[in-house]
Write a protein that holds these residues in place. Structure first.
Motif, PDB file in Angstrom:
ATOM      1  N   MET A   1       0.151  -0.866  -0.497  1.00  0.00           N
ATOM      2  CA  MET A   1      -0.227  -0.300  -0.409  1.00  0.00           C
ATOM      3  C   MET A   1       1.000   1.347   0.150  1.00  0.00           C
ATOM      4  O   MET A   1       1.609   1.477   0.698  1.00  0.00           O
ATOM      5  CB  MET A   1      -1.478   0.159   1.217  1.00  0.00           C
ATOM      6  N   SER A   2       0.471   2.630  -0.831  1.00  0.00           N
ATOM      7  CA  SER A   2       0.904   3.906  -0.749  1.00  0.00           C
ATOM      8  C   SER A   2       1.118   4.072   0.442  1.00  0.00           C
ATOM      9  O   SER A   2       0.480   4.504   1.332  1.00  0.00           O
ATOM     10  CB  SER A   2       1.054   4.223  -1.923  1.00  0.00           C
ATOM     11  N   GLU A   3       2.613   4.873   0.733  1.00  0.00           N
ATOM     12  CA  GLU A   3       2.785   5.490   2.050  1.00  0.00           C
ATOM     13  C   GLU A   3       1.480   6.742   2.125  1.00  0.00           C
ATOM     14  O   GLU A   3       1.722   7.285   3.477  1.00  0.00           O
ATOM     15  CB  GLU A   3       3.998   5.950   1.635  1.00  0.00           C
ATOM     16  N   ALA A   4       1.543   7.026   0.880  1.00  0.00           N
ATOM     17  CA  ALA A   4      -0.552   8.637   0.418  1.00  0.00           C
ATOM     18  C   ALA A   4      -1.042   7.786   1.382  1.00  0.00           C
ATOM     19  O   ALA A   4      -2.197   8.542   1.749  1.00  0.00           O
ATOM     20  CB  ALA A   4      -0.181   8.565  -0.900  1.00  0.00           C
ATOM     21  N   LEU A   5      -1.713   6.594   1.676  1.00  0.00           N
ATOM     22  CA  LEU A   5      -2.629   6.473   2.308  1.00  0.00           C
ATOM     23  C   LEU A   5      -2.133   5.453   3.541  1.00  0.00           C
ATOM     24  O   LEU A   5      -3.211   4.524   4.000  1.00  0.00           O
ATOM     25  CB  LEU A   5      -3.312   4.696   1.309  1.00  0.00           C
ATOM     26  N   ASP A   6      -1.330   5.833   4.271  1.00  0.00           N
ATOM     27  CA  ASP A   6      -1.334   5.800   5.850  1.00  0.00           C
ATOM     28  C   ASP A   6      -1.765   7.588   6.377  1.00  0.00           C
ATOM     29  O   ASP A   6      -0.747   8.097   6.318  1.00  0.00           O
ATOM     30  CB  ASP A   6       0.480   5.437   5.891  1.00  0.00           C
ATOM     31  N   PHE A   7      -1.175   7.379   8.226  1.00  0.00           N
ATOM     32  CA  PHE A   7      -1.490   8.965   8.293  1.00  0.00           C
ATOM     33  C   PHE A   7      -0.947   8.950   9.284  1.00  0.00           C
ATOM     34  O   PHE A   7      -1.256   7.339  10.223  1.00  0.00           O
ATOM     35  CB  PHE A   7      -3.050   9.756   8.089  1.00  0.00           C
ATOM     36  N   GLU A   8      -0.212   9.804  10.035  1.00  0.00           N
ATOM     37  CA  GLU A   8      -0.082   9.279  11.464  1.00  0.00           C
ATOM     38  C   GLU A   8      -0.920  11.137  12.444  1.00  0.00           C
ATOM     39  O   GLU A   8      -0.509  11.717  11.415  1.00  0.00           O
ATOM     40  CB  GLU A   8       1.429   9.298  12.114  1.00  0.00           C
ATOM     41  N   ARG A 105       0.261   9.247  20.398  1.00  0.00           N
ATOM     42  CA  ARG A 105       0.898   8.997  18.696  1.00  0.00           C
ATOM     43  C   ARG A 105       0.084   7.680  18.262  1.00  0.00           C
ATOM     44  O   ARG A 105       0.081   6.513  18.638  1.00  0.00           O
ATOM     45  CB  ARG A 105       2.007   9.003  18.201  1.00  0.00           C
ATOM     46  N   MET A 106      -0.475   8.053  16.738  1.00  0.00           N
ATOM     47  CA  MET A 106      -1.531   7.659  16.251  1.00  0.00           C
ATOM     48  C   MET A 106      -1.232   6.995  14.767  1.00  0.00           C
ATOM     49  O   MET A 106      -1.068   7.951  14.174  1.00  0.00           O
ATOM     50  CB  MET A 106      -3.346   7.572  16.307  1.00  0.00           C
ATOM     51  N   ARG A 107      -0.924   5.923  14.504  1.00  0.00           N
ATOM     52  CA  ARG A 107      -0.921   5.507  12.934  1.00  0.00           C
ATOM     53  C   ARG A 107      -2.133   5.046  11.809  1.00  0.00           C
ATOM     54  O   ARG A 107      -2.198   3.276  13.296  1.00  0.00           O
ATOM     55  CB  ARG A 107       0.331   4.371  12.706  1.00  0.00           C
ATOM     56  N   GLN A 108      -2.588   4.770  10.864  1.00  0.00           N
ATOM     57  CA  GLN A 108      -3.147   4.238  10.773  1.00  0.00           C
ATOM     58  C   GLN A 108      -3.052   4.161   8.890  1.00  0.00           C
ATOM     59  O   GLN A 108      -2.785   4.888   8.776  1.00  0.00           O
ATOM     60  CB  GLN A 108      -5.103   4.527  10.539  1.00  0.00           C
ATOM     61  N   SER A 109      -3.281   2.533   8.262  1.00  0.00           N
ATOM     62  CA  SER A 109      -2.490   2.312   7.198  1.00  0.00           C
ATOM     63  C   SER A 109      -3.960   1.111   6.834  1.00  0.00           C
ATOM     64  O   SER A 109      -4.124   1.311   7.368  1.00  0.00           O
ATOM     65  CB  SER A 109      -1.913   1.531   7.827  1.00  0.00           C
ATOM     66  N   ASN A 110      -3.501   0.983   5.127  1.00  0.00           N
ATOM     67  CA  ASN A 110      -4.532   0.072   5.017  1.00  0.00           C
ATOM     68  C   ASN A 110      -5.596   1.097   3.877  1.00  0.00           C
ATOM     69  O   ASN A 110      -6.466  -0.192   3.900  1.00  0.00           O
ATOM     70  CB  ASN A 110      -4.508  -0.879   5.205  1.00  0.00           C
ATOM     71  N   PHE A 111      -5.787   2.121   3.763  1.00  0.00           N
ATOM     72  CA  PHE A 111      -6.685   3.414   3.501  1.00  0.00           C
ATOM     73  C   PHE A 111      -6.631   2.668   1.664  1.00  0.00           C
ATOM     74  O   PHE A 111      -6.030   2.295   1.619  1.00  0.00           O
ATOM     75  CB  PHE A 111      -6.438   4.399   3.694  1.00  0.00           C
ATOM     76  N   ASP A 115      -9.328   9.899   0.077  1.00  0.00           N
ATOM     77  CA  ASP A 115     -11.050  10.508   0.751  1.00  0.00           C
ATOM     78  C   ASP A 115     -11.331   9.691   1.986  1.00  0.00           C
ATOM     79  O   ASP A 115     -11.231  10.318   2.716  1.00  0.00           O
ATOM     80  CB  ASP A 115     -12.037   9.759  -0.600  1.00  0.00           C
ATOM     81  N   ASP A 116     -10.887   8.589   2.095  1.00  0.00           N
ATOM     82  CA  ASP A 116     -11.194   7.402   3.459  1.00  0.00           C
ATOM     83  C   ASP A 116     -10.240   7.503   4.254  1.00  0.00           C
ATOM     84  O   ASP A 116     -10.599   7.522   5.362  1.00  0.00           O
ATOM     85  CB  ASP A 116     -11.244   5.507   2.826  1.00  0.00           C
ATOM     86  N   LEU A 117      -8.313   8.047   4.055  1.00  0.00           N
ATOM     87  CA  LEU A 117      -8.100   8.529   4.719  1.00  0.00           C
ATOM     88  C   LEU A 117      -8.142   9.683   5.016  1.00  0.00           C
ATOM     89  O   LEU A 117      -8.162   9.745   6.229  1.00  0.00           O
ATOM     90  CB  LEU A 117      -6.619   8.460   4.148  1.00  0.00           C
ATOM     91  N   LYS A 118      -8.813  10.652   4.210  1.00  0.00           N
ATOM     92  CA  LYS A 118      -8.978  12.288   5.057  1.00  0.00           C
ATOM     93  C   LYS A 118     -10.351  11.693   5.801  1.00  0.00           C
ATOM     94  O   LYS A 118     -10.002  12.862   7.093  1.00  0.00           O
ATOM     95  CB  LYS A 118      -9.736  12.712   4.048  1.00  0.00           C
ATOM     96  N   LEU A 119     -10.774  11.306   5.495  1.00  0.00           N
ATOM     97  CA  LEU A 119     -12.157  10.679   6.382  1.00  0.00           C
ATOM     98  C   LEU A 119     -11.847  10.637   7.788  1.00  0.00           C
ATOM     99  O   LEU A 119     -11.933  10.799   8.583  1.00  0.00           O
ATOM    100  CB  LEU A 119     -13.760  10.012   5.505  1.00  0.00           C
ATOM    101  N   HIS A 120     -10.940   9.417   8.074  1.00  0.00           N
ATOM    102  CA  HIS A 120     -11.338   8.760   9.464  1.00  0.00           C
ATOM    103  C   HIS A 120      -9.348   9.304  10.001  1.00  0.00           C
ATOM    104  O   HIS A 120      -9.573   9.725  11.180  1.00  0.00           O
ATOM    105  CB  HIS A 120      -9.643   7.600   8.782  1.00  0.00           C
ATOM    106  N   ARG A 121      -8.674  10.181   9.210  1.00  0.00           N
ATOM    107  CA  ARG A 121      -7.859  11.254  10.275  1.00  0.00           C
ATOM    108  C   ARG A 121      -8.387  12.632  10.385  1.00  0.00           C
ATOM    109  O   ARG A 121      -8.325  13.108  12.331  1.00  0.00           O
ATOM    110  CB  ARG A 121      -6.483  11.954   9.030  1.00  0.00           C
ATOM    111  N   LEU A 122      -9.702  12.860   9.817  1.00  0.00           N
ATOM    112  CA  LEU A 122     -10.256  14.319  10.424  1.00  0.00           C
ATOM    113  C   LEU A 122     -11.180  13.858  11.761  1.00  0.00           C
ATOM    114  O   LEU A 122     -11.020  14.437  13.066  1.00  0.00           O
ATOM    115  CB  LEU A 122     -11.082  15.108   9.518  1.00  0.00           C
TER     116      LEU A 122
END
Length: 144
Positions: A1-8, A105-111, A115-122
């Motif tokens: 999965m691309s790093e662009a689809l992970d966030f911290e 510190r929270m890391r989420q991955s595998n989006f 759009d899903d990533l942005k929604l979860h991060r917000l």
């Protein structure tokens, strides 16, 4: 999965790591953070949290299956969303005490999508700010 689809994301709380760890596993706290109508935590195995909420006329169900948990330091879970069965989000929460309290510190991955990533991060930014308010309002004691 691309790093662009992970966030911290991270947030500092004026409480101990022990207190924050307990809050992140407490059903009533999670219900308030997520705005859920109902929540149940099963002690397992596997240890999991089942949450439900209504969005208009639709009921949404979420399931968190806990993996490795190290008291007062780390919680890992996989998020399953009933209306998106193909989506599995991997979440890692690390707690580190500092001079001013505890840093979460929270890391989420595998989006599947940005759009899903942005929604979860917000959503989680709001949840972490809400948790701070709950801790402040209750003088650090958020179990009601």
């Amino acid at each position: 999965m691309s790093e662009a689809l992970d966030f911290e994301i991270s947030h500092c709380y004026a409480c101990s790591a022990e207190r924050l760890y307990q809050a992140m596993l407490d059903g009533e706290v999670l219900r308030k953070l997520w705005g859920m109508d109902r929540i149940r935590i099963d002690s397992g195995p596997p240890r999991q949290t089942i949450a439900e909420m209504r969005v208009g006329k639709n009921k949404r169900r979420f399931r968190l299956v806990y993996g490795w948990c190290e008291p007062d330091r780390e919680i890992n879970w996989t998020l399953y969303i009933e209306h998106s069965p193909e989506l599995q989000v991997y979440v890692r929460v690390e707690l580190e005490e500092s001079d001013s309290g505890t840093v979460l510190r929270m890391r989420q991955s595998n989006f599947d999508s940005v759009d899903d990533l942005k929604l979860h991060r917000l959503a989680w930014q709001i949840c972490l700010e809400t948790l701070e308010k709950l801790l402040e309002d209750e003088g650090g004691e958020i179990f009601l």
